[in-house]
Design an enzyme around this catalytic site. Structure first.
Site, PDB file in Angstrom:
ATOM      1  N   LEU A  19      28.657  33.091  34.990  1.00  0.00           N
ATOM      2  CA  LEU A  19      28.515  31.926  34.096  1.00  0.00           C
ATOM      3  C   LEU A  19      29.851  31.508  33.505  1.00  0.00           C
ATOM      4  O   LEU A  19      29.892  30.906  32.430  1.00  0.00           O
ATOM      5  CB  LEU A  19      27.536  32.284  32.965  1.00  0.00           C
ATOM      6  CG  LEU A  19      26.151  32.794  33.393  1.00  0.00           C
ATOM      7  CD1 LEU A  19      25.408  33.397  32.211  1.00  0.00           C
ATOM      8  CD2 LEU A  19      25.341  31.639  33.991  1.00  0.00           C
ATOM      9  N   GLY A  78      35.873  34.538  40.152  1.00  0.00           N
ATOM     10  CA  GLY A  78      34.555  34.913  40.686  1.00  0.00           C
ATOM     11  C   GLY A  78      34.688  35.938  41.806  1.00  0.00           C
ATOM     12  O   GLY A  78      33.864  36.848  41.947  1.00  0.00           O
ATOM     13  N   ASP A  79      35.747  35.795  42.599  1.00  0.00           N
ATOM     14  CA  ASP A  79      35.962  36.753  43.696  1.00  0.00           C
ATOM     15  C   ASP A  79      36.249  38.146  43.149  1.00  0.00           C
ATOM     16  O   ASP A  79      35.775  39.150  43.684  1.00  0.00           O
ATOM     17  CB  ASP A  79      37.150  36.303  44.565  1.00  0.00           C
ATOM     18  CG  ASP A  79      36.880  34.977  45.239  1.00  0.00           C
ATOM     19  OD1 ASP A  79      35.700  34.676  45.492  1.00  0.00           O
ATOM     20  OD2 ASP A  79      37.850  34.243  45.503  1.00  0.00           O
ATOM     21  N   ASP A 116      44.776  30.720  34.922  1.00  0.00           N
ATOM     22  CA  ASP A 116      44.257  30.218  36.194  1.00  0.00           C
ATOM     23  C   ASP A 116      42.941  30.937  36.508  1.00  0.00           C
ATOM     24  O   ASP A 116      42.914  32.162  36.608  1.00  0.00           O
ATOM     25  CB  ASP A 116      45.306  30.505  37.298  1.00  0.00           C
ATOM     26  CG  ASP A 116      44.870  30.058  38.681  1.00  0.00           C
ATOM     27  OD1 ASP A 116      43.872  29.320  38.779  1.00  0.00           O
ATOM     28  OD2 ASP A 116      45.536  30.447  39.656  1.00  0.00           O
ATOM     29  N   ALA A 130      32.951  31.237  31.346  1.00  0.00           N
ATOM     30  CA  ALA A 130      33.321  31.735  30.015  1.00  0.00           C
ATOM     31  C   ALA A 130      32.122  32.299  29.249  1.00  0.00           C
ATOM     32  O   ALA A 130      32.287  32.932  28.196  1.00  0.00           O
ATOM     33  CB  ALA A 130      33.960  30.610  29.213  1.00  0.00           C
TER      34      ALA A 130
END
Ligand code: RIB
Length: 306
Positions: free
Chosen positions: A215, A246-247, A241, A217
């Site tokens: 989700l 997610g990775d 950045d 932040a």
């Protein structure tokens, strides 16, 4: 001593061409950005590097690279992270690349030119050699993802799929997935439910018994059919950045599971690693090693904002 816990990542590697700019261009707009920077990336490679640095399990990666000068730049970080890279070399093909604009507010836009990644075929799957988990994404051909998932299921290997970039998936594939990791947009694409449908109802519709929803932040949640939801808040950091955050979550979460951690602990480690990854430019640059990750968790649980 070599780690006896093992996992396999099958997926993409891209060279990321990154430009920072005031904002991401709207359709038809030209934006003057700052200098061009090159970083190793690709969802598969980012996840493999994050998993290897987290140290829960030893990591093997199946990846296809072209016969261009990018290939060496993509291979080196895999070796540096201690990954046993099984590289399929595609003659006459460019390696994967990605064109990324990062806006000053942290928003980004990514366009991928898949190159060699599209040549990773079902027959390239190596033996599982004791791996307990197979981690995949959707930047290689869907037929290969399906074939690898089916082979893993047959071999008793747990299949973790990060269904990114978003696309709808056939039932035959979803039936072979043990853990699905998606963001809200990817979940909506898979569930195909009406706007406003709750996250848990969407997870239920997708039909995979364990779904992790990232989700941003707001953190992440772990949904399992007929079990209480686990909510993991995000760790606040100074964001530089978010590319690849997610990775990092997917790689560390899977490495922790492969290392024998409980899901709640895996969620916490993944969220912490993902937060640290946001503090540096480049999809793999901020990925923490085990020691840094543990120190960060100790600092944050003792109330020190680091
Ligand atoms: O998830 C971030 C990644 O998406 C980038 O590294 C880029 O290569 C694309 O695959």
């Amino acid at each position: 001593m070599p780690n006896t816990k093992k996992m396999l990542v099958a997926g993409s590697a891209n060279l990321d061409f990154v430009v920072r700019a005031a904002h991401v261009p709207a359709p038809g707009e030209t934006v003057l950005g700052r200098e061009l920077e090159l970083f190793p990336g690709g969802k598969g490679a980012n996840q493999a590097v994050a998993a290897a640095r987290a140290g829960g399990a030893s990591v093997r990666m199946l990846v296809a690279l072209g016969d261009d000068s990018f290939a060496a730049q993509l291979e080196a970080p895999l070796r540096d992270a201690g990954i046993d890279a099984r590289i399929v070399r595609i003659a006459g093909s460019a390696s994967g690349s990605a064109f990324i604009c990062i806006a000053d507010d942290g928003e980004n836009s990514i366009t991928v030119a898949p190159g060699a990644n599209l040549h990773l075929l079902p027959e390239h799957l190596p033996a599982f050699e004791g791996a307990s988990h197979l981690l995949m994404q959707l930047e290689i051909p869907l037929a290969s993802v399906q074939a690898y998932a089916q082979a893993a299921r047959k071999a008793g290997v747990q299949v973790v799929l990060n269904a990114a970039p978003a696309q709808s998936l056939p039932r035959e594939l979803l039936d072979n997935i043990d853990v699905l990791i998606v963001n809200e947009g990817e979940l909506a694409t898979l569930a195909g439910t009406q706007a406003g449908t709750s996250l848990s109802a969407q997870c239920n519709v997708v039909g995979v018994s364990c779904v992790v929803v990232t989700l941003g932040a707001r953190g992440a949640l772990l949904w399992r059919r007929d079990q209480p939801m686990i909510e993991q808040p995000a760790f606040p950091v100074e964001v530089v950045d978010t590319t690849g955050a997610g990775d990092v979550f997917c790689g560390v979460f899977t490495a922790e599971l492969a290392g024998g951690a409980e899901p709640a602990s895996a969620m916490k480690h993944a969220a912490a690693a993902s937060a640290l990854a946001c503090t540096k430019l480049g999809a793999q640059s901020g990925t923490p090693a085990r020691g840094e990750l543990e120190r960060f968790l100790v600092e944050r649980s003792s109330g020190n904002p680091a």
